[in-house]
Design a protein around this motif. Sequence first.
Motif, short mmCIF file in Angstrom:
data_model
loop_
_atom_site.label_atom_id
_atom_site.label_comp_id
_atom_site.label_asym_id
_atom_site.label_seq_id
_atom_site.Cartn_x
_atom_site.Cartn_y
_atom_site.Cartn_z
N ARG A 151 -9.95 17.21 30.19
CA ARG A 151 -10.46 17.08 28.82
C ARG A 151 -11.36 15.86 28.66
O ARG A 151 -12.33 15.88 27.92
CB ARG A 151 -9.24 16.95 27.89
CG ARG A 151 -9.40 17.52 26.54
CD ARG A 151 -8.07 17.77 25.82
NE ARG A 151 -6.88 17.12 26.26
CZ ARG A 151 -6.44 15.94 25.81
NH1 ARG A 151 -7.13 15.29 24.91
NH2 ARG A 151 -5.30 15.43 26.25
N LYS A 152 -11.01 14.76 29.36
CA LYS A 152 -11.77 13.52 29.18
C LYS A 152 -12.82 13.32 30.29
O LYS A 152 -13.43 12.28 30.39
CB LYS A 152 -10.82 12.32 29.10
CG LYS A 152 -9.82 12.43 27.93
CD LYS A 152 -9.10 11.11 27.65
CE LYS A 152 -7.99 11.29 26.62
NZ LYS A 152 -7.44 10.01 26.13
N ASP A 176 -11.48 7.61 20.67
CA ASP A 176 -10.92 7.76 22.02
C ASP A 176 -11.96 7.21 23.00
O ASP A 176 -12.96 7.87 23.31
CB ASP A 176 -10.61 9.23 22.31
CG ASP A 176 -9.82 9.40 23.61
OD1 ASP A 176 -10.07 8.63 24.57
OD2 ASP A 176 -8.96 10.28 23.67
N ALA A 187 -5.47 0.35 29.35
CA ALA A 187 -5.04 -0.10 28.02
C ALA A 187 -4.30 0.99 27.26
O ALA A 187 -4.64 2.16 27.35
CB ALA A 187 -6.25 -0.57 27.21
N VAL A 195 -4.35 2.02 24.15
CA VAL A 195 -5.13 1.95 22.91
C VAL A 195 -4.41 2.73 21.82
O VAL A 195 -3.97 3.86 22.06
CB VAL A 195 -6.53 2.58 23.12
CG1 VAL A 195 -7.41 2.34 21.91
CG2 VAL A 195 -7.19 2.05 24.39
N ALA A 196 -4.30 2.13 20.64
CA ALA A 196 -3.65 2.85 19.53
C ALA A 196 -4.43 4.12 19.22
O ALA A 196 -5.66 4.11 19.22
CB ALA A 196 -3.63 1.96 18.29
N MET A 255 -9.23 2.48 32.83
CA MET A 255 -8.68 2.29 31.48
C MET A 255 -7.14 2.32 31.54
O MET A 255 -6.53 3.37 31.45
CB MET A 255 -9.17 3.40 30.55
CG MET A 255 -10.59 3.28 30.07
SD MET A 255 -10.89 1.92 28.91
CE MET A 255 -9.87 2.38 27.52
N PHE A 294 -5.31 6.40 32.61
CA PHE A 294 -3.86 6.33 32.80
C PHE A 294 -3.21 7.26 31.79
O PHE A 294 -3.69 7.37 30.65
CB PHE A 294 -3.35 4.89 32.61
CG PHE A 294 -3.31 4.11 33.90
CD1 PHE A 294 -4.49 3.74 34.52
CD2 PHE A 294 -2.10 3.78 34.48
CE1 PHE A 294 -4.46 3.04 35.72
CE2 PHE A 294 -2.06 3.07 35.68
CZ PHE A 294 -3.24 2.70 36.30
N1 CTP Z 1 -7.32 5.95 25.58
C1 CTP Z 1 -8.53 5.49 25.08
N2 CTP Z 1 -8.72 5.44 23.73
C2 CTP Z 1 -7.76 5.86 22.88
C3 CTP Z 1 -6.53 6.35 23.38
C4 CTP Z 1 -6.35 6.37 24.74
O1 CTP Z 1 -9.40 5.11 25.86
N3 CTP Z 1 -7.97 5.80 21.55
C5 CTP Z 1 -7.13 6.02 27.04
C6 CTP Z 1 -6.06 5.13 27.61
O2 CTP Z 1 -6.56 3.87 28.01
C7 CTP Z 1 -5.56 5.93 28.82
C8 CTP Z 1 -5.79 7.39 28.43
O3 CTP Z 1 -6.75 7.34 27.35
O4 CTP Z 1 -6.35 5.67 29.97
C9 CTP Z 1 -4.56 8.15 28.02
O5 CTP Z 1 -4.23 7.89 26.72
P1 CTP Z 1 -3.26 8.82 25.83
O6 CTP Z 1 -3.20 8.21 24.48
O7 CTP Z 1 -1.98 9.03 26.54
O8 CTP Z 1 -4.05 10.20 25.84
P2 CTP Z 1 -4.29 11.26 24.72
O9 CTP Z 1 -5.37 12.12 25.23
O10 CTP Z 1 -4.52 10.56 23.42
O11 CTP Z 1 -3.01 12.17 24.70
P3 CTP Z 1 -1.63 12.19 23.89
O12 CTP Z 1 -1.75 11.26 22.71
O13 CTP Z 1 -1.50 13.59 23.53
O14 CTP Z 1 -0.61 11.73 24.89
#
Ligand code: CTP
Length: 210
Positions: free
Chosen positions: A153-154, A118, A87, A89-90, A85, A136
């Motif tokens: 966490r994920k 997420d 991307a 992602v918003a 992953m 990423f």
């Molecule tokens: N990602 C995802 N879905 C989302 C947001 C993020 O799958 N809605 C994935 C991205 O593709 C990436 C990873 O999660 O591989 C990291 O995303 P990030 O937004 O940095 O992580 P968060 O856990 O949301 O942490 P923070 O916003 O606190 O940085």
Amino acid sequence: MNILVSAGPTREKIDAVRFITNRSTGKMGYAVAEAACALGHRVTLVSGPVALRPPEGVEFVSVESAAEMAGAIFSRSPQADLIVMTAAVADYRPVSAASGKLKKQPGRLTLELERTVDILAGLGQEKRPGQLLVGFAAETENLLAYAADKLERKNLDWIAANDVSRSDIGFGSDRNAVTLIGRNGAIFELGPAPKIEIARRLLEIVTGCC
Ligand code: CTP
């Protein structure tokens, strides 16, 4: 292996002509898809809107919003041996999108946002035995601590952390430098190098082939 890669930004609609997005250009994800193809894997690339041509030989799925990307990924993830992953992602989207164009009014406008799904955390929850999950982490501070926290966490196997406060690498650049952290504690420093080289090395490490 069947490899599923996500790339690029997402667009979250405000109205008929406006959206919220981010600075991702998709170059890292497209490099991962291209390198995976070159290594002989079967590759599906799910991409948000970018100005790149899909690499030859990949199955290409074009999406716009985080919700569309979630649908495209979750419908294909059960068949994937490895999911990367990349991307951006918003994390939030407007609670409601106007169907026409919003007209300006006197004074301020407040936009109410809600969390998107997420995707990576969802994949981590339903990960099947033997399936590999790589995330990423784009960070501007506390790179390793934040990335290690996301890995845990994920429920990921690997996380590639990159420092997006550096102007010489990352967003829009053809080069990158990432710290690849494994759930077993392994740490690899990749680059600075062209994204295609980072991608190839990352794939070699996570698939355990060298
Ligand atoms: N990602 C995802 N879905 C989302 C947001 C993020 O799958 N809605 C994935 C991205 O593709 C990436 C990873 O999660 O591989 C990291 O995303 P990030 O937004 O940095 O992580 P968060 O856990 O949301 O942490 P923070 O916003 O606190 O940085």
